[in-house]
Design an enzyme around this catalytic site. Sequence first.
Site, PDB file in Angstrom:
ATOM      1  N   SER A   9      -5.108  95.753  33.382  1.00 25.10           N
ATOM      2  CA  SER A   9      -5.654  96.978  33.970  1.00 25.10           C
ATOM      3  C   SER A   9      -4.615  97.847  34.672  1.00 25.10           C
ATOM      4  CB  SER A   9      -6.772  96.640  34.958  1.00 25.10           C
ATOM      5  OG  SER A   9      -6.247  96.008  36.106  1.00 25.10           O
ATOM      6  N   LYS A  32      -5.249  97.540  42.310  1.00 31.10           N
ATOM      7  CA  LYS A  32      -5.444  98.896  41.781  1.00 31.10           C
ATOM      8  C   LYS A  32      -4.527  99.861  42.531  1.00 31.10           C
ATOM      9  CE  LYS A  32      -8.907  97.485  39.205  1.00 31.10           C
ATOM     10  NZ  LYS A  32      -8.711  97.283  37.754  1.00 31.10           N
TER      11      LYS A  32
END
Length: 260
Positions: A74, A145
């Site tokens: 990701s 993230k």
Amino acid sequence: MDTQAELQERDRPSAPDPGPGERSRSSRARNRIAALLSRRLSWRGTFALGAVCAVFVLLFSSFVVQPYLIPSASMEPTLRVGDRVLVNKLAYRFGDEPRRGDVIVFDGTDSFVHEGAAQNPVIALLHGAAASLGLARPAETDFVKRVVGVGGDRVVCCDARGRIEVNGRPVEEDYLFPGDAASKVPFDIVVADGALWVMGDHRSRSRDSRDHLGEPGGGVVPVDRVIGRVDWFGWPLGRIGSLPGTAAFDSVPAPGPGHG
């Protein structure tokens, strides 16, 4: 009387003098006992030293810098599957707060995930210790993230050129995975104070704030759930060093009344 006593004393049998072979066997026995005692003490010392080192490493990992194993794609190309990064847990401990562009690790409980299934406490403890050393996958509730919006920011997708806008300013995201769009999901969000809007760099492979817009948390992550900032690569050897920064948000203005 004295002469009689002396005669009796001389008549007593004396202890036989051990021969060379007996003395050698006795010496070898003493040496073996000394070696066994030395080895036992050595093992005890080694075990004690190992225990002290393990406690120090775990404490250091818990409060200062924690290795973190990247479990998914990701965050490519910035972070690759199998990378070990070092999370700076002191980055936000002394009044500083996450900034746009920071890569963070956070606990997604109640924002990205609900409470996980109950685990055997011993297995959970062992897994937690291994994960804290970067030897096992992180907990299912931990995520990595990039911060795209902070408290008060208005984050919009997307402008006519397909770029995300923050407080009305388009962002040139140079860290995106090649060929990825900034987002295929349109959104227009004002980030609550004390919260963060976070997204993966590999947008087509990332489940992030966009995927939780309709949930109670609204897709944002509370600042107090941030574990730390990813500052360094620890593995592989060819990538050891500081995590590259980004200037993508340098021109973004502070949130104002018109952005709320």
